[in-house]
Design a protein around this motif. Sequence first.
Motif, PDB file in Angstrom:
ATOM      1  N   UNK A 176       0.832  -1.199   0.000  1.00  0.00           N
ATOM      2  CA  UNK A 176       0.000   0.000   0.000  1.00  0.00           C
ATOM      3  C   UNK A 176       0.874   1.260   0.000  1.00  0.00           C
ATOM      4  N   UNK A 177       1.963   1.218   0.768  1.00  0.00           N
ATOM      5  CA  UNK A 177       2.869   2.375   0.805  1.00  0.00           C
ATOM      6  C   UNK A 177       3.488   2.587  -0.572  1.00  0.00           C
ATOM      7  N   UNK A 178       3.885   1.483  -1.182  1.00  0.00           N
ATOM      8  CA  UNK A 178       4.530   1.529  -2.495  1.00  0.00           C
ATOM      9  C   UNK A 178       3.613   2.146  -3.550  1.00  0.00           C
ATOM     10  N   UNK A 179       2.337   1.789  -3.484  1.00  0.00           N
ATOM     11  CA  UNK A 179       1.385   2.280  -4.482  1.00  0.00           C
ATOM     12  C   UNK A 179       0.673   3.545  -4.008  1.00  0.00           C
ATOM     13  N   UNK A 180       0.426   3.610  -2.716  1.00  0.00           N
ATOM     14  CA  UNK A 180      -0.434   4.653  -2.175  1.00  0.00           C
ATOM     15  C   UNK A 180       0.224   6.020  -2.080  1.00  0.00           C
ATOM     16  N   UNK A 181       1.515   6.048  -1.694  1.00  0.00           N
ATOM     17  CA  UNK A 181       2.183   7.339  -1.543  1.00  0.00           C
ATOM     18  C   UNK A 181       2.280   8.064  -2.894  1.00  0.00           C
ATOM     19  N   UNK A 182       2.722   7.369  -3.956  1.00  0.00           N
ATOM     20  CA  UNK A 182       2.724   8.050  -5.262  1.00  0.00           C
ATOM     21  C   UNK A 182       1.331   8.509  -5.691  1.00  0.00           C
ATOM     22  N   UNK A 183       0.342   7.680  -5.399  1.00  0.00           N
ATOM     23  CA  UNK A 183      -1.020   8.042  -5.776  1.00  0.00           C
ATOM     24  C   UNK A 183      -1.473   9.292  -5.026  1.00  0.00           C
ATOM     25  N   UNK A 184      -1.152   9.330  -3.741  1.00  0.00           N
ATOM     26  CA  UNK A 184      -1.509  10.496  -2.929  1.00  0.00           C
ATOM     27  C   UNK A 184      -0.782  11.742  -3.453  1.00  0.00           C
ATOM     28  N   UNK A 235      12.764  16.423  -0.329  1.00  0.00           N
ATOM     29  CA  UNK A 235      12.035  17.471   0.384  1.00  0.00           C
ATOM     30  C   UNK A 235      10.654  16.990   0.839  1.00  0.00           C
ATOM     31  N   UNK A 236       9.868  16.536  -0.128  1.00  0.00           N
ATOM     32  CA  UNK A 236       8.484  16.183   0.189  1.00  0.00           C
ATOM     33  C   UNK A 236       8.394  15.021   1.176  1.00  0.00           C
ATOM     34  N   UNK A 237       9.099  13.933   0.857  1.00  0.00           N
ATOM     35  CA  UNK A 237       9.002  12.746   1.710  1.00  0.00           C
ATOM     36  C   UNK A 237       9.395  13.025   3.163  1.00  0.00           C
ATOM     37  N   UNK A 238      10.564  13.638   3.405  1.00  0.00           N
ATOM     38  CA  UNK A 238      10.899  13.923   4.805  1.00  0.00           C
ATOM     39  C   UNK A 238       9.881  14.840   5.480  1.00  0.00           C
ATOM     40  N   UNK A 239       9.324  15.754   4.685  1.00  0.00           N
ATOM     41  CA  UNK A 239       8.376  16.720   5.225  1.00  0.00           C
ATOM     42  C   UNK A 239       7.094  16.038   5.718  1.00  0.00           C
TER      43      UNK A 239
END
Lengths: 262, 263
Positions: A64-72, A179-183
């Motif tokens: 879900x993380x693999x697919x969901x984060x890019x989707x979000x 930037x985005x991910x750590x944020x």
Amino acid sequence: MTRGRIPGALLVPAICGLIFLVLPLVGLLWRTPWSTLPQRLTEPEVVEALRLSLVTASLATGFCLLLGVPLAWLLARVTFPGRRLVRALITVPLVLPPVVGGIALLLALGRRGLLGGWLDSTFGVSLPFTTAGVVVAEMFVALPFLVISVEGALRGADTRYEEAAATLGATRWTTFTHVTLPLVAPGIAAGGVLCWARALGEFGATITFAGNYPGITQTMPLAVYQTMESGDLDGAVVLSLILLVVSVTILAALRDRWLTAP
Amino acid sequence: MKLKLAAAGLTAVLAFGLAGCGDKEAGTPAAGANSGSAVTGTVNVFAAASLTESFTTLGKRFEAAHQGTTVKLNFAGSSALATQINQGAPADVFASAAPKNMATVTDAGNAAGPPTTFVKNQLVIAVAKGNPKKIAGLADLTRAGTKVALCAEAVPCGAAAKTALDAAGVKLTPVTLEQDVKAALAKVKLGEVDAALVYRTDAKVSSADVEAIEFPESDKAINEYPIVVLKNAANAAGGQAFIDYVLSADGKAVLTEAGFQAP
């Protein structure tokens, strides 16, 4: 914060609501066979179901993380035609009764399904009645939780950092990873835990799509149901208690996050 | 302190409220308890999943024969129903697919009297129309690549399947253990499994999609279906009238038509 007497019209329903939520949990604890608990906890069926639940919920969360984060990210950062429709589609599994989700999964990924028929005839892969099928069922119900909470975190994040990175010549990918991910990492973590909890509790889609067989597809909620159905109330209570403890532990771990959330 | 009082008060209100609801539902039918003819109100029937079609028909006919009655049917695996009844579910009649699950209820003292056996049923192998895997008997179910659904052992169809498989000396690993016979049959209809052990009556209802393969060992695992009025029945008279109807010539005709055998 305004001061003064708390109106009864608010206090009474509020307490009713609290009791309504807490009473069933008290009932569970009240009926727990404490004396035989240690012995029941070590029964192979219980251990097996718990292991399967933890493994499948964790795998489902990983995917879900693999697919969901890019989707979000796509929903929060890219303007494209039909974005509102996409968001609406993502929330469908959220409001869909899980059993319906299970039937839908069968019709799509089952042996005679839309895609499943091809998978079966080409690769000999059939998802129903496998542990992979359990992971798929859990992903289907849990992914929307992750996407929605991560999207919320992305929208809440200050975009000026990303703009600054872009101004300094960073590509969108570099900006995303550096930037985005750590944020939004805390938001992703919270979404991940929510997703994991939802996957752990998944019942309807799992039993419908993946079936019920100890050690392969029988997760804790299925084991609770089957134990209850077979008339072993004590056994069902013990299994429920384990799920309750696991869930509350997760909640406690997230306490600060959730209690300070707006 | 105030909070505590309010909470206690609320609990009491909730408890009374719930009790009140129960009374309302139970109120009407008691009048008919002595005179067999004046059956009214709702009859709550908890019946084994394999009785779905025949009891639905019987319920409608019973309503037509007794004006002012409503038959509410709750179908599930017999073990689930027995658990629900022992936990105080509002049922008037319990029809189980096996004596064992009936005993769960009678042993707990929740039946109004001794149960009556009203039909018998036996297992068949349900396969897809045309029998693509050429299954002829229980031994064929163990062939590599053959997926089989069974009922969970707590459910009568699962217990019967175990008895039949043991009698045949067949060691079978199913892909799933379903919660009632209808769920097992559904997996065959969907094509997700190649075969399931279900009752002859269930295969008959779905004869458009599935084929029934008879096998000799099913004689060793014949299920007797008991029916009883429950001790806590809100409508005991209605429940007894429904059972009388099931046992009547009319009832027998419907059940035989569905493929059940006389007890």
